[in-house]
Design an enzyme around this catalytic site. Structure first.
Site, PDB file in Angstrom:
ATOM      1  CD  GLU A  85      -3.049   0.924   2.261  1.00 57.14           C
ATOM      2  OE1 GLU A  85      -3.400  -0.162   2.695  1.00 57.14           O
ATOM      3  OE2 GLU A  85      -3.462   2.040   2.634  1.00 57.14           O
ATOM      4  CE  LYS A 280      -6.496  -1.591   5.202  1.00 58.01           C
ATOM      5  NZ  LYS A 280      -5.356  -0.800   4.437  1.00 58.01           N
ATOM      6  CG  ASP A 296       1.486 -16.699  10.975  1.00 59.55           C
ATOM      7  OD1 ASP A 296       0.540 -16.046  10.179  1.00 59.55           O
ATOM      8  OD2 ASP A 296       1.065 -17.909  11.269  1.00 59.55           O
ATOM      9  CG  HIS A 393      -4.446   7.557   1.118  1.00 55.94           C
ATOM     10  ND1 HIS A 393      -5.531   6.527   0.929  1.00 55.94           N
ATOM     11  CD2 HIS A 393      -3.573   7.000   2.108  1.00 55.94           C
ATOM     12  CE1 HIS A 393      -5.373   5.655   1.984  1.00 55.94           C
ATOM     13  NE2 HIS A 393      -4.178   5.933   2.639  1.00 55.94           N
TER      14      HIS A 393
HETATM   15  C1  MEV Z   1      -5.938   2.939   4.908  1.00 54.02           C
HETATM   16  O1  MEV Z   1      -5.079   1.927   4.537  1.00 54.02           O
HETATM   17  C2  MEV Z   1      -6.126   3.122   6.507  1.00 54.02           C
HETATM   18  C3  MEV Z   1      -6.941   4.206   7.205  1.00 54.02           C
HETATM   19  O2  MEV Z   1      -8.386   4.130   6.417  1.00 54.02           O
HETATM   20  C4  MEV Z   1      -6.822   4.092   8.466  1.00 54.02           C
HETATM   21  C5  MEV Z   1      -8.150   5.109   9.183  1.00 54.02           C
HETATM   22  O3  MEV Z   1      -9.159   5.278   8.482  1.00 54.02           O
HETATM   23  O4  MEV Z   1      -7.895   5.224  10.466  1.00 54.02           O
HETATM   24  C6  MEV Z   1      -6.418   5.515   6.512  1.00 54.02           C
END
Ligand code: MEV
Length: 444
Positions: A85, A280, A296, A393
Protein backbone atom coordinates in the site's frame (compact mmCIF):
# COMPACT_ATOMS: atom_id res chain seq x y z
CA UNK A 1 -11.89 -23.88 -18.47
CA UNK A 2 -9.78 -25.51 -15.77
CA UNK A 3 -9.25 -29.24 -15.49
CA UNK A 4 -8.25 -31.47 -12.58
CA UNK A 5 -4.76 -32.92 -12.34
CA UNK A 6 -3.25 -35.56 -10.10
CA UNK A 7 0.40 -35.74 -9.15
CA UNK A 8 0.88 -31.98 -9.78
CA UNK A 9 3.18 -31.52 -6.79
CA UNK A 10 5.52 -34.19 -8.20
CA UNK A 11 6.08 -32.33 -11.47
CA UNK A 12 9.21 -30.21 -11.87
CA UNK A 13 8.78 -26.44 -11.61
CA UNK A 14 9.01 -26.04 -15.39
CA UNK A 15 6.47 -28.79 -15.99
CA UNK A 16 4.12 -27.20 -13.48
CA UNK A 17 4.37 -23.93 -15.39
CA UNK A 18 3.80 -25.74 -18.69
CA UNK A 19 0.62 -27.29 -17.33
CA UNK A 20 -0.62 -23.97 -15.93
CA UNK A 21 -0.01 -21.97 -19.07
CA UNK A 22 -1.48 -24.73 -21.26
CA UNK A 23 -4.57 -24.90 -19.08
CA UNK A 24 -5.27 -21.25 -18.35
CA UNK A 25 -3.55 -18.91 -20.79
CA UNK A 26 -4.19 -18.02 -24.39
CA UNK A 27 -0.81 -16.36 -24.79
CA UNK A 28 1.30 -19.14 -23.29
CA UNK A 29 4.62 -17.56 -24.13
CA UNK A 30 3.75 -14.25 -22.48
CA UNK A 31 2.46 -15.96 -19.32
CA UNK A 32 5.60 -18.12 -19.07
CA UNK A 33 7.76 -15.04 -19.54
CA UNK A 34 6.02 -13.15 -16.73
CA UNK A 35 6.41 -16.09 -14.36
CA UNK A 36 10.04 -16.70 -15.21
CA UNK A 37 11.13 -13.09 -15.12
CA UNK A 38 10.63 -13.15 -11.35
CA UNK A 39 12.98 -16.07 -10.86
CA UNK A 40 16.20 -15.13 -9.13
CA UNK A 41 19.41 -15.56 -11.12
CA UNK A 42 21.06 -17.01 -8.06
CA UNK A 43 19.94 -20.64 -8.27
CA UNK A 44 20.65 -21.42 -4.65
CA UNK A 45 18.63 -18.43 -3.46
CA UNK A 46 15.82 -19.37 -5.81
CA UNK A 47 15.80 -22.91 -4.54
CA UNK A 48 15.57 -21.63 -0.98
CA UNK A 49 12.42 -19.71 -1.88
CA UNK A 50 11.04 -22.59 -3.94
CA UNK A 51 11.27 -24.80 -0.88
CA UNK A 52 9.45 -22.48 1.52
CA UNK A 53 6.14 -23.81 0.20
CA UNK A 54 4.78 -26.51 -2.09
CA UNK A 55 4.12 -25.96 -5.79
CA UNK A 56 6.19 -22.78 -6.06
CA UNK A 57 6.19 -21.48 -9.62
CA UNK A 58 7.80 -18.08 -9.13
CA UNK A 59 8.38 -15.31 -6.59
CA UNK A 60 5.81 -12.67 -5.66
CA UNK A 61 7.54 -9.38 -4.94
CA UNK A 62 6.45 -6.92 -2.30
CA UNK A 63 8.46 -3.74 -1.77
CA UNK A 64 10.60 -3.67 1.35
CA UNK A 65 10.69 -0.06 2.52
CA UNK A 66 12.13 1.55 5.62
CA UNK A 67 10.76 4.12 8.05
CA UNK A 68 13.66 5.91 9.77
CA UNK A 69 13.68 8.13 12.88
CA UNK A 70 11.72 5.89 15.23
CA UNK A 71 12.82 6.83 18.73
CA UNK A 72 11.64 3.99 20.99
CA UNK A 73 12.52 4.13 24.69
CA UNK A 74 15.41 6.45 23.82
CA UNK A 75 16.87 4.18 21.12
CA UNK A 76 16.75 5.06 17.42
CA UNK A 77 15.41 2.56 14.92
CA UNK A 78 14.95 2.42 11.20
CA UNK A 79 12.02 0.07 10.77
CA UNK A 80 11.81 -2.29 7.77
CA UNK A 81 8.32 -2.63 6.30
CA UNK A 82 7.14 -5.02 3.59
CA UNK A 83 3.88 -3.74 2.14
CA UNK A 84 2.18 -2.94 -1.14
CA UNK A 85 0.00 0.00 0.00
CA UNK A 86 1.61 3.17 -1.31
CA UNK A 87 1.12 5.55 1.62
CA UNK A 88 1.98 3.31 4.57
CA UNK A 89 5.76 3.74 4.79
CA UNK A 90 5.47 7.47 4.10
CA UNK A 91 2.90 7.83 6.89
CA UNK A 92 4.99 5.81 9.37
CA UNK A 93 8.07 7.87 8.55
CA UNK A 94 6.18 11.13 9.00
CA UNK A 95 4.75 10.07 12.35
CA UNK A 96 8.17 8.82 13.50
CA UNK A 97 9.73 12.18 12.63
CA UNK A 98 6.90 14.05 14.35
CA UNK A 99 7.40 12.11 17.60
CA UNK A 100 11.20 12.15 17.33
CA UNK A 101 11.02 15.83 18.24
CA UNK A 102 8.53 15.19 21.03
CA UNK A 103 10.18 12.47 23.13
CA UNK A 104 9.55 9.46 20.90
CA UNK A 105 7.61 6.29 21.68
CA UNK A 106 7.50 4.73 25.13
CA UNK A 107 6.85 1.02 24.97
CA UNK A 108 6.61 -1.80 27.47
CA UNK A 109 6.02 -5.55 27.29
CA UNK A 110 3.26 -6.36 29.78
CA UNK A 111 3.25 -10.16 29.49
CA UNK A 112 4.53 -12.97 27.23
CA UNK A 113 2.30 -15.96 27.94
CA UNK A 114 1.23 -18.11 24.98
CA UNK A 115 -1.69 -20.52 24.94
CA UNK A 116 -2.38 -23.99 23.57
CA UNK A 117 -5.27 -26.38 24.03
CA UNK A 118 -6.07 -30.07 23.78
CA UNK A 119 -9.76 -30.35 22.93
CA UNK A 120 -11.35 -33.63 23.98
CA UNK A 121 -14.64 -35.40 24.60
CA UNK A 122 -15.26 -37.21 27.87
CA UNK A 123 -18.49 -39.02 28.72
CA UNK A 124 -18.73 -39.43 32.45
CA UNK A 125 -18.43 -38.01 35.91
CA UNK A 126 -16.68 -34.62 36.06
CA UNK A 127 -15.39 -35.09 39.62
CA UNK A 128 -13.63 -38.31 38.56
CA UNK A 129 -12.12 -36.51 35.56
CA UNK A 130 -10.83 -33.79 37.90
CA UNK A 131 -9.29 -36.41 40.19
CA UNK A 132 -7.65 -38.06 37.19
CA UNK A 133 -6.33 -34.72 35.92
CA UNK A 134 -4.76 -33.88 39.32
CA UNK A 135 -2.95 -37.20 39.20
CA UNK A 136 -1.85 -37.08 35.59
CA UNK A 137 -0.84 -33.40 35.35
CA UNK A 138 2.78 -33.91 36.53
CA UNK A 139 3.05 -36.85 34.13
CA UNK A 140 1.89 -34.69 31.22
CA UNK A 141 4.68 -32.24 31.98
CA UNK A 142 7.23 -34.98 32.58
CA UNK A 143 6.47 -36.75 29.30
CA UNK A 144 7.28 -33.50 27.46
CA UNK A 145 10.80 -33.24 28.92
CA UNK A 146 12.56 -34.22 25.68
CA UNK A 147 10.69 -31.37 23.96
CA UNK A 148 11.00 -28.81 26.75
CA UNK A 149 14.55 -29.41 28.01
CA UNK A 150 16.29 -26.81 25.82
CA UNK A 151 13.55 -24.24 26.28
CA UNK A 152 13.73 -24.75 30.04
CA UNK A 153 17.51 -24.27 30.03
CA UNK A 154 16.90 -20.82 28.57
CA UNK A 155 14.19 -20.01 31.11
CA UNK A 156 11.02 -20.92 29.22
CA UNK A 157 8.76 -23.96 28.99
CA UNK A 158 5.34 -25.10 30.12
CA UNK A 159 3.92 -22.69 32.71
CA UNK A 160 0.71 -24.45 33.63
CA UNK A 161 -2.02 -26.80 32.46
CA UNK A 162 -5.64 -26.46 33.50
CA UNK A 163 -8.60 -28.75 32.99
CA UNK A 164 -11.54 -26.73 31.64
CA UNK A 165 -15.12 -27.98 31.64
CA UNK A 166 -16.88 -26.68 28.51
CA UNK A 167 -19.89 -29.00 28.73
CA UNK A 168 -22.30 -26.09 29.29
CA UNK A 169 -21.44 -24.95 25.75
CA UNK A 170 -20.96 -28.32 24.03
CA UNK A 171 -21.98 -31.72 25.33
CA UNK A 172 -19.05 -33.80 26.71
CA UNK A 173 -16.48 -31.15 25.65
CA UNK A 174 -13.46 -30.50 27.90
CA UNK A 175 -10.02 -29.00 27.35
CA UNK A 176 -6.52 -29.05 28.62
CA UNK A 177 -5.75 -25.34 28.54
CA UNK A 178 -1.98 -24.84 28.72
CA UNK A 179 0.22 -21.79 29.12
CA UNK A 180 3.75 -21.52 27.73
CA UNK A 181 6.74 -19.21 27.80
CA UNK A 182 8.61 -19.52 24.50
CA UNK A 183 11.12 -16.66 24.93
CA UNK A 184 12.47 -15.50 21.56
CA UNK A 185 10.67 -18.17 19.54
CA UNK A 186 7.16 -17.61 18.26
CA UNK A 187 6.89 -21.15 19.56
CA UNK A 188 4.21 -22.69 17.34
CA UNK A 189 6.11 -25.96 16.81
CA UNK A 190 7.18 -26.13 20.43
CA UNK A 191 3.64 -25.59 21.71
CA UNK A 192 2.00 -27.97 19.23
CA UNK A 193 4.56 -30.69 19.98
CA UNK A 194 3.91 -30.34 23.73
CA UNK A 195 0.14 -30.42 23.16
CA UNK A 196 0.29 -33.56 21.05
CA UNK A 197 2.41 -35.21 23.74
CA UNK A 198 -0.11 -34.11 26.44
CA UNK A 199 -2.87 -35.71 24.38
CA UNK A 200 -1.00 -39.00 24.01
CA UNK A 201 -0.06 -39.25 27.70
CA UNK A 202 -3.56 -38.20 28.78
CA UNK A 203 -5.35 -40.83 26.69
CA UNK A 204 -2.93 -43.58 27.63
CA UNK A 205 -3.12 -42.82 31.35
CA UNK A 206 -6.93 -42.68 31.25
CA UNK A 207 -7.05 -46.26 29.99
CA UNK A 208 -5.55 -47.52 33.23
CA UNK A 209 -7.19 -45.10 35.70
CA UNK A 210 -9.09 -47.51 37.87
CA UNK A 211 -11.74 -45.11 39.19
CA UNK A 212 -12.98 -44.52 35.64
CA UNK A 213 -15.72 -46.66 34.15
CA UNK A 214 -14.92 -48.27 30.81
CA UNK A 215 -16.69 -45.43 28.98
CA UNK A 216 -14.79 -42.81 31.00
CA UNK A 217 -11.49 -44.46 30.15
CA UNK A 218 -12.26 -43.92 26.47
CA UNK A 219 -11.30 -40.22 26.19
CA UNK A 220 -11.63 -38.96 22.64
CA UNK A 221 -9.09 -36.34 21.57
CA UNK A 222 -10.53 -34.05 18.91
CA UNK A 223 -7.46 -31.89 18.30
CA UNK A 224 -4.37 -30.35 19.89
CA UNK A 225 -3.39 -26.89 18.71
CA UNK A 226 -2.02 -23.57 19.94
CA UNK A 227 -4.33 -20.58 20.12
CA UNK A 228 -3.57 -17.42 18.20
CA UNK A 229 -5.59 -15.56 20.78
CA UNK A 230 -2.93 -14.44 23.23
CA UNK A 231 -4.43 -11.79 25.54
CA UNK A 232 -1.61 -12.47 27.99
CA UNK A 233 1.14 -11.73 25.45
CA UNK A 234 0.67 -8.00 25.56
CA UNK A 235 2.66 -4.93 24.63
CA UNK A 236 1.90 -1.28 25.23
CA UNK A 237 3.06 1.70 23.16
CA UNK A 238 2.51 5.34 24.03
CA UNK A 239 3.33 8.84 22.87
CA UNK A 240 2.65 12.03 24.78
CA UNK A 241 3.54 15.71 24.78
CA UNK A 242 2.32 19.09 25.94
CA UNK A 243 -0.67 20.13 23.89
CA UNK A 244 1.08 23.24 22.59
CA UNK A 245 3.86 21.04 21.18
CA UNK A 246 1.39 19.25 18.95
CA UNK A 247 1.32 22.05 16.42
CA UNK A 248 2.73 20.98 13.14
CA UNK A 249 1.77 23.93 10.98
CA UNK A 250 -1.85 22.87 10.55
CA UNK A 251 -4.65 25.34 10.10
CA UNK A 252 -6.22 24.77 13.54
CA UNK A 253 -4.85 25.42 17.02
CA UNK A 254 -3.08 22.64 18.94
CA UNK A 255 -6.00 22.55 21.40
CA UNK A 256 -8.55 22.14 18.61
CA UNK A 257 -6.43 19.43 16.98
CA UNK A 258 -6.02 17.53 20.26
CA UNK A 259 -9.75 17.72 20.91
CA UNK A 260 -10.64 16.52 17.42
CA UNK A 261 -8.06 13.74 17.59
CA UNK A 262 -9.43 12.48 20.91
CA UNK A 263 -12.96 12.61 19.47
CA UNK A 264 -11.82 10.55 16.50
CA UNK A 265 -10.42 7.92 18.85
CA UNK A 266 -13.58 7.98 20.99
CA UNK A 267 -15.65 7.36 17.86
CA UNK A 268 -13.54 4.29 17.09
CA UNK A 269 -14.03 3.14 20.69
CA UNK A 270 -17.83 3.22 20.46
CA UNK A 271 -18.56 2.57 16.79
CA UNK A 272 -17.56 -0.83 15.34
CA UNK A 273 -17.79 0.23 11.68
CA UNK A 274 -15.22 2.93 12.36
CA UNK A 275 -13.21 0.74 14.75
CA UNK A 276 -12.55 -1.83 12.03
CA UNK A 277 -11.06 0.79 9.69
CA UNK A 278 -9.24 2.51 12.55
CA UNK A 279 -7.65 -0.81 13.55
CA UNK A 280 -6.96 -1.66 9.91
CA UNK A 281 -4.82 1.47 9.84
CA UNK A 282 -2.91 0.19 12.89
CA UNK A 283 -2.45 -3.19 11.18
CA UNK A 284 -1.00 -1.44 8.11
CA UNK A 285 2.02 -0.65 10.26
CA UNK A 286 2.01 -3.86 12.27
CA UNK A 287 1.67 -6.34 9.39
CA UNK A 288 4.37 -4.61 7.36
CA UNK A 289 6.97 -5.05 10.12
CA UNK A 290 5.69 -8.51 11.02
CA UNK A 291 6.12 -9.59 7.40
CA UNK A 292 9.55 -7.97 7.02
CA UNK A 293 10.75 -9.80 10.13
CA UNK A 294 9.50 -13.19 8.95
CA UNK A 295 6.63 -13.50 11.38
CA UNK A 296 3.13 -14.85 10.75
CA UNK A 297 0.90 -11.86 10.03
CA UNK A 298 -2.26 -14.00 9.81
CA UNK A 299 -1.69 -15.17 13.38
CA UNK A 300 -1.14 -11.59 14.49
CA UNK A 301 -4.22 -10.33 12.63
CA UNK A 302 -6.46 -13.07 14.09
CA UNK A 303 -5.22 -12.47 17.63
CA UNK A 304 -5.37 -8.68 17.47
CA UNK A 305 -8.93 -8.52 16.12
CA UNK A 306 -10.12 -11.06 18.70
CA UNK A 307 -8.53 -8.84 21.35
CA UNK A 308 -10.32 -5.81 19.92
CA UNK A 309 -13.61 -7.65 20.59
CA UNK A 310 -12.72 -8.94 24.05
CA UNK A 311 -15.47 -6.93 25.78
CA UNK A 312 -18.13 -8.37 23.48
CA UNK A 313 -18.11 -5.50 20.98
CA UNK A 314 -15.44 -4.72 18.40
CA UNK A 315 -13.62 -1.56 19.47
CA UNK A 316 -10.56 0.59 18.97
CA UNK A 317 -7.18 -0.80 19.98
CA UNK A 318 -5.85 2.68 20.67
CA UNK A 319 -6.95 5.34 23.12
CA UNK A 320 -6.25 9.04 23.60
CA UNK A 321 -6.74 11.65 26.28
CA UNK A 322 -5.90 15.20 27.21
CA UNK A 323 -5.19 15.71 30.89
CA UNK A 324 -3.55 18.67 32.60
CA UNK A 325 -2.42 20.06 29.29
CA UNK A 326 -0.80 16.78 28.22
CA UNK A 327 -1.90 14.88 25.13
CA UNK A 328 -1.45 11.10 25.47
CA UNK A 329 -2.10 8.50 22.79
CA UNK A 330 -1.56 4.82 23.51
CA UNK A 331 -2.46 1.29 22.67
CA UNK A 332 -2.15 -2.19 24.13
CA UNK A 333 -2.31 -5.24 21.94
CA UNK A 334 -1.34 -8.90 21.87
CA UNK A 335 1.66 -9.76 19.69
CA UNK A 336 3.11 -13.27 19.73
CA UNK A 337 6.32 -12.76 17.77
CA UNK A 338 9.57 -14.59 17.32
CA UNK A 339 13.10 -13.57 16.42
CA UNK A 340 14.53 -17.09 16.24
CA UNK A 341 13.29 -20.12 14.33
CA UNK A 342 10.89 -20.12 11.40
CA UNK A 343 11.95 -17.89 8.53
CA UNK A 344 14.27 -15.79 10.69
CA UNK A 345 17.41 -17.78 9.93
CA UNK A 346 16.38 -18.73 6.41
CA UNK A 347 15.15 -15.71 4.50
CA UNK A 348 18.07 -13.38 3.72
CA UNK A 349 15.83 -10.30 3.81
CA UNK A 350 14.39 -11.31 7.16
CA UNK A 351 17.91 -11.69 8.57
CA UNK A 352 18.79 -8.29 7.15
CA UNK A 353 15.64 -6.71 8.60
CA UNK A 354 16.38 -8.13 12.04
CA UNK A 355 19.95 -6.89 11.91
CA UNK A 356 18.66 -3.43 10.92
CA UNK A 357 16.57 -3.60 14.12
CA UNK A 358 19.70 -4.31 16.22
CA UNK A 359 18.95 -8.09 16.29
CA UNK A 360 16.04 -7.73 18.69
CA UNK A 361 14.77 -10.22 21.23
CA UNK A 362 11.11 -11.16 20.78
CA UNK A 363 10.27 -8.64 23.50
CA UNK A 364 12.22 -5.89 21.69
CA UNK A 365 10.43 -6.76 18.46
CA UNK A 366 7.01 -6.64 20.14
CA UNK A 367 7.81 -3.06 21.15
CA UNK A 368 9.08 -2.00 17.72
CA UNK A 369 6.01 -3.48 16.04
CA UNK A 370 3.66 -1.80 18.52
CA UNK A 371 5.39 1.56 17.94
CA UNK A 372 4.99 1.11 14.18
CA UNK A 373 1.28 0.39 14.66
CA UNK A 374 0.74 3.40 16.89
CA UNK A 375 2.68 5.64 14.49
CA UNK A 376 0.52 4.46 11.61
CA UNK A 377 -2.65 5.13 13.57
CA UNK A 378 -1.39 8.57 14.58
CA UNK A 379 -0.55 9.45 10.98
CA UNK A 380 -3.97 8.30 9.73
CA UNK A 381 -5.90 10.17 12.43
CA UNK A 382 -3.79 13.29 11.99
CA UNK A 383 -4.59 13.34 8.27
CA UNK A 384 -8.25 12.43 8.77
CA UNK A 385 -8.83 15.18 11.31
CA UNK A 386 -6.90 17.89 9.46
CA UNK A 387 -6.43 17.72 5.67
CA UNK A 388 -8.48 14.58 5.01
CA UNK A 389 -6.86 11.31 4.01
CA UNK A 390 -7.04 11.65 0.25
CA UNK A 391 -4.48 14.41 -0.08
CA UNK A 392 -1.61 12.24 1.15
CA UNK A 393 -3.03 9.01 -0.21
CA UNK A 394 -3.51 10.25 -3.73
CA UNK A 395 -0.09 11.90 -3.79
CA UNK A 396 1.39 8.48 -3.05
CA UNK A 397 -1.04 6.79 -5.40
CA UNK A 398 0.02 9.12 -8.22
CA UNK A 399 3.03 6.91 -8.92
CA UNK A 400 0.82 3.82 -9.26
CA UNK A 401 -1.45 5.64 -11.71
CA UNK A 402 1.54 6.91 -13.69
CA UNK A 403 2.91 3.38 -13.85
CA UNK A 404 -0.44 2.08 -15.08
CA UNK A 405 -0.16 4.55 -17.97
CA UNK A 406 3.44 3.50 -18.51
CA UNK A 407 4.71 7.03 -17.97
CA UNK A 408 8.41 7.54 -18.62
CA UNK A 409 10.71 8.83 -15.88
CA UNK A 410 10.65 12.31 -17.42
CA UNK A 411 6.86 12.29 -17.57
CA UNK A 412 6.73 11.15 -13.94
CA UNK A 413 8.95 14.00 -12.76
CA UNK A 414 6.94 16.60 -14.63
CA UNK A 415 3.60 15.26 -13.44
CA UNK A 416 4.67 14.89 -9.81
CA UNK A 417 5.61 18.56 -9.94
CA UNK A 418 2.37 19.43 -11.76
CA UNK A 419 0.20 17.67 -9.14
CA UNK A 420 1.97 19.25 -6.15
CA UNK A 421 -0.94 21.63 -5.61
CA UNK A 422 -3.70 19.80 -7.51
CA UNK A 423 -6.14 17.03 -6.76
CA UNK A 424 -4.96 13.65 -8.00
CA UNK A 425 -7.51 11.33 -9.58
CA UNK A 426 -7.27 8.63 -12.21
CA UNK A 427 -8.98 10.95 -14.64
CA UNK A 428 -6.96 14.05 -13.87
CA UNK A 429 -3.69 12.14 -14.24
CA UNK A 430 -4.84 10.56 -17.48
CA UNK A 431 -5.79 13.98 -18.90
CA UNK A 432 -2.57 15.66 -17.80
CA UNK A 433 -0.47 12.87 -19.28
CA UNK A 434 -2.45 12.96 -22.50
CA UNK A 435 -1.89 16.71 -22.79
CA UNK A 436 1.80 16.32 -22.09
CA UNK A 437 2.11 13.66 -24.75
CA UNK A 438 0.10 15.64 -27.30
CA UNK A 439 2.26 18.69 -26.75
CA UNK A 440 5.12 16.35 -27.48
CA UNK A 441 7.24 18.44 -25.20
CA UNK A 442 9.01 15.43 -23.79
CA UNK A 443 10.07 13.86 -27.02
CA UNK A 444 13.65 14.62 -28.05
C1 MEV B 1 -6.00 2.96 4.92
O1 MEV B 1 -5.23 1.85 4.55
C2 MEV B 1 -6.06 3.09 6.43
C3 MEV B 1 -6.97 4.20 6.94
O2 MEV B 1 -8.29 4.04 6.42
C4 MEV B 1 -6.99 4.07 8.45
C5 MEV B 1 -8.01 4.95 9.15
O3 MEV B 1 -9.05 5.30 8.55
O4 MEV B 1 -7.77 5.26 10.33
C6 MEV B 1 -6.50 5.54 6.53
Amino acid sequence: MGKPISGFSKLSKSKKIDWIVDTYFSNKEAATKVLKQYWNNNEKLQQLHDEFIENTITNYYLPLGVAPNFLINGKLYTIPMAIEESSVVAAASKAAKFWLDRGGFKTQVLSTVKIGQVHFMYKGDTARLRAFFALVKPKLIEACKPITLNMEKRGGGILDIELVDKTSELDTYFQLHAKFETLDAMGANFINSCLEQFAKTFVEAAKSFESFTEEEQDIQIVMSILSNYVPECLVRAEVSCNIEDLNDGFAMSSEAFAEKFVQAVRIAEVEPYRAVTHNKGIMNGIDAVVLATGNDFRAIEAGVHAYASRHGKYSSLSHAKVENGIFTFWMELPLALGTVGGLTRLHPLVKLSLEMLHNPTAKDLMQVVAAAGLAQNFAALKSLTTTGIQQGHMKMHLMNILNQFEASNEEKLLLIDFFKDKTVSHNSVSEALEKLRQQNILKP
